[in-house]
Design an enzyme around this catalytic site. Sequence first.
Site, PDB file in Angstrom:
ATOM      1  N   ARG A 178       0.856  -1.186   0.000  1.00 34.09           N
ATOM      2  CA  ARG A 178       0.000   0.000   0.000  1.00 34.09           C
ATOM      3  C   ARG A 178       0.890   1.233   0.000  1.00 34.09           C
ATOM      4  O   ARG A 178       1.732   1.410   0.883  1.00 34.09           O
ATOM      5  CB  ARG A 178      -0.910   0.000   1.226  1.00 34.09           C
ATOM      6  N   ARG A 181      -1.289   6.102   9.671  1.00 30.78           N
ATOM      7  CA  ARG A 181      -1.271   5.603   8.300  1.00 30.78           C
ATOM      8  C   ARG A 181      -1.536   6.714   7.289  1.00 30.78           C
ATOM      9  O   ARG A 181      -1.529   7.893   7.634  1.00 30.78           O
ATOM     10  CB  ARG A 181      -2.266   4.455   8.179  1.00 30.78           C
ATOM     11  N   CYS A 217      -6.933 -11.503   0.780  1.00 29.53           N
ATOM     12  CA  CYS A 217      -6.865 -11.077   2.177  1.00 29.53           C
ATOM     13  C   CYS A 217      -6.935 -12.275   3.118  1.00 29.53           C
ATOM     14  O   CYS A 217      -7.892 -13.057   3.064  1.00 29.53           O
ATOM     15  CB  CYS A 217      -8.003 -10.105   2.496  1.00 29.53           C
ATOM     16  N   CYS A 258     -15.007  -9.188   6.363  1.00 29.97           N
ATOM     17  CA  CYS A 258     -14.786  -9.557   7.755  1.00 29.97           C
ATOM     18  C   CYS A 258     -15.137  -8.345   8.600  1.00 29.97           C
ATOM     19  O   CYS A 258     -15.424  -7.274   8.058  1.00 29.97           O
ATOM     20  CB  CYS A 258     -13.331 -10.003   7.974  1.00 29.97           C
ATOM     21  N   CYS A 265     -12.639  -2.525   6.586  1.00 32.02           N
ATOM     22  CA  CYS A 265     -11.982  -1.864   5.460  1.00 32.02           C
ATOM     23  C   CYS A 265     -12.977  -1.329   4.418  1.00 32.02           C
ATOM     24  O   CYS A 265     -12.704  -0.334   3.756  1.00 32.02           O
ATOM     25  CB  CYS A 265     -11.003  -2.820   4.780  1.00 32.02           C
TER      26      CYS A 265
END
Length: 565
Positions: free
Chosen positions: A77, A147, A435, A474, A478
């Site tokens: 990323r 981040r 993922c 999940c 995200c």
Amino acid sequence: MSDNQEQKLSDNERLKRESNFLRGTIAEDLKDDLTGGFTGDNFQLIRFHGMYQQDDRDIRAERAKQKLEPLHNVMLRCRLPGGIITPQQWLAIDTFAAEHTLYGSIRLTTRQTFQFHGVLKPNIKSMHQMLNRVGLDSIATAGDVNRNVLCTSNPVESEVHQQAYEWAKKISEHLLPKTRAYAEIWLDEEKLETTDVEPILGSTYLPRKFKTTVVIPPQNDVDVHANDLNFVAIAQEGKLVGFNVLVGGGLAMTHGDKSTYPRKADDLGFIPLDKTLAVAEAVVTTQRDWGNRSNRKNAKTKYTLERVGVEAFKSEVEKRAGIEFAPSRPYEFTGRGDRFGWVEGIDGKLHLTLFIENGRILDYPGKPLKTGCAEIAKIHRGDFRLTANQNLIVAGVTPQHKEQIEKIAREHGLIQSDVSQQRLNSMACVSLPTCPLAMAEAERYLPGAVTQLEEIMAKHGLADEHIVFRVTGCPNGCGRAMLAEVGLVGKGPGKYNLHLGGDRIGTRIPRMYRENIGEQEIMQELDTLLGRWSKERQEDESFGDFVVRVGVIKAVVDSAKDFYD
């Protein structure tokens, strides 16, 4: 203020303490060609360098039958404050994706940056060096650090956007780790004979990941309530004068653990521009010192605020920053979706927002999106802006280039006239097959799910309407499903928890309506509810507001107390 000094620290705290400021033995591990993965602590440490180790789960069982290890690779990323990238940088990442990744794609993410998926171990160092050559890096885009800093992709208020973007860059740089581990390992820079010091993050870094945004009302396109720290831009007469500071948002939770929950951010008050970095540092260091380092499930800033109280946290930030918050200035959010098509900024330049379903830029049959973006990059003289909704803005186009860029976009399927409002307002995380945390499909499920939704909407006379619909594989958040009007959270293969009742502007968390149900049941439930909405709604009433008003679901007011009621 931390109450967990007497408790056993999580193993991640040992890992960070023993890592020699994030170096570990990554450099040695890179030379090990017996495995395609990273071993021991390095599996976690590479996250601080912007990478996650993954494998292709679609072929995991077949490889196991062949007595082969999983096809280990990394996802990288990029650090891209505010999501702005030059055409030259775009062409460099386009070439690398085509030549050195397993999937050949560029993935735009909800963190307003791009990801490479499927980079094999022999290509990792050259990937970082390619990024460095074009002025990019992946420092601190994962791990227990601040981040990638998001900023509203608002191309209309050009001057305010530029000022806000500059602050996003400054905040990102100010909060970066100071260790030279990244430069030494990936760029082959010489180790200096100095003692590493981390004055802001500390020698064991933060208790958990930390997310920051700069948002420009009236657009809430960065979803402020999904983030630990948010600076809400306050402008007067077209000039940025300061920020309202919101702290303690976050969406992740753990299935079956009621001590975890999504939470909205609290408004601490207004600060002038010259106090921005001091306040950012004070919030981060307070969370560094007060956050839970024993239980990582309760280590985020939102849980620190719940444990110590908002006022105590605010007072500590004021003391550390040497300021007093003023009362918050008024602002209003009116939307959070991207504005598609051409928009003219106040500076006379044009901006073209392109819808990229799931943010996946790849050449598809009859729709060569990746080639189209590269062709635009070859002639574009402005920049590209990646949005937090996984779309792409061709920004700063001069009027003489408009026709040429639009022609390229249409020829490559980047502009399509038949995309519904529902599809434009739907989003999913990556999930399977890459993922490792994924429990259910998200990116691969979304297009078909939206098609079904479109059919249901049309059936009830709602073809021109939309609901904010999001799918996450999940409960880690995200895909930001926990700020959707309809949010699906993966529970197992083909199974999701169905959440309802978020609002259209992203200021209310949805509540679980049905648990662990299949795709067919989800659509049956939505068919019934959308039918009611079409007949019983008030004028201009959104779906999320409707289901709360008529009692289908109870609004979440204080998620720490009532999310599971």
